[in-house]
Design a protein around this motif. Structure first.
Motif, PDB file in Angstrom:
ATOM      1  N   LEU A  46     -45.586  43.950  16.268  1.00 19.23           N
ATOM      2  CA  LEU A  46     -44.660  43.569  15.513  1.00 19.23           C
ATOM      3  C   LEU A  46     -43.376  44.029  15.670  1.00 19.23           C
ATOM      4  CD1 LEU A  46     -44.010  42.572  12.277  1.00 19.23           C
ATOM      5  CD2 LEU A  46     -44.608  44.975  11.395  1.00 19.23           C
ATOM      6  N   VAL A  47     -43.471  45.897  16.325  1.00 21.45           N
ATOM      7  CA  VAL A  47     -41.989  45.722  16.612  1.00 21.45           C
ATOM      8  C   VAL A  47     -40.966  45.434  17.948  1.00 21.45           C
ATOM      9  CG1 VAL A  47     -41.443  48.570  18.346  1.00 21.45           C
ATOM     10  CG2 VAL A  47     -43.053  48.198  16.555  1.00 21.45           C
ATOM     11  N   LYS A  49     -41.179  42.248  18.010  1.00 19.45           N
ATOM     12  CA  LYS A  49     -40.722  40.898  17.565  1.00 19.45           C
ATOM     13  C   LYS A  49     -39.578  41.607  16.691  1.00 19.45           C
ATOM     14  CE  LYS A  49     -44.389  37.791  17.455  1.00 19.45           C
ATOM     15  NZ  LYS A  49     -43.884  36.526  17.747  1.00 19.45           N
ATOM     16  N   SER A  50     -39.814  42.318  16.312  1.00 15.32           N
ATOM     17  CA  SER A  50     -39.002  42.889  15.119  1.00 15.32           C
ATOM     18  C   SER A  50     -37.395  43.800  15.853  1.00 15.32           C
ATOM     19  CB  SER A  50     -39.084  44.057  14.540  1.00 15.32           C
ATOM     20  OG  SER A  50     -40.025  43.558  14.028  1.00 15.32           O
ATOM     21  N   TRP A  51     -37.333  44.233  17.428  1.00 13.29           N
ATOM     22  CA  TRP A  51     -35.694  45.392  17.887  1.00 13.29           C
ATOM     23  C   TRP A  51     -36.246  44.857  19.393  1.00 13.29           C
ATOM     24  CZ3 TRP A  51     -39.566  47.683  14.177  1.00 13.29           C
ATOM     25  CH2 TRP A  51     -38.570  48.029  12.740  1.00 13.29           C
TER      26      TRP A  51
END
Length: 142
Positions: A46-47, A49-51
């Motif tokens: 998730l990290v 994909k997010s940043w």
């Protein structure tokens, strides 16, 4: 106005509680801590994909290159460089998501670079404010 705030820093619970109280939001706040389930994206995925943490690291490296090796010799250079550093420093929260260490790459240098930049800011602050005071005083005489 309704809203949601997600914070990955569960260790800041007491601080967050104080802020919610100070703002008078207790009656409107629902706070909880949770973790992902065993399916779907992992926290690390998730990290990723997010940043774009490589870009964040590159930004820190650029700031360190820009300010880290300066040897300021005049009062004016301290003042102007301090202003530039503070201006750049104010943008960091919009670039770095401030994730907990557990979600960062193993060789993350962001906190180390941030500490060096903060040290430079503190080192230059007194002289920069003194020079500003001199300039402001001279301007008041005109």
């Amino acid at each position: 106005m309704p809203g949601i705030w997600v914070n990955p820093h569960t260790e800041r619970e007491d601080e967050t509680h104080r802020v919610v109280e100070q703002l008078g939001l207790s009656a409107f706040t629902c706070a909880f801590a949770g973790s992902g389930l065993r399916f779907g994206l992992t926290d690390r995925q998730l990290v990723e994909k997010s940043w774009d943490l490589e870009s964040v690291a590159a930004h820190y490296d650029l700031l360190l290159e820009q300010f880290g090796k300066l040897r300021l010799r005049s009062d004016d250079s301290v003042l102007f460089t301090h202003v530039k550093l503070v201006n750049a420093w104010q943008r960091v929260p919009f670039i770095d998501p401030g994730l907990p260490a557990a979600l960062l790459p193993s060789r993350w240098r962001g906190r180390e670079v941030a500490a060096k930049l903060e040290s430079l800011r503190e080192q230059w602050s007194g002289a920069a404010h003194a020079r500003w005071g001199q300039l402001a005083g001279a301007a008041a005489v005109l």
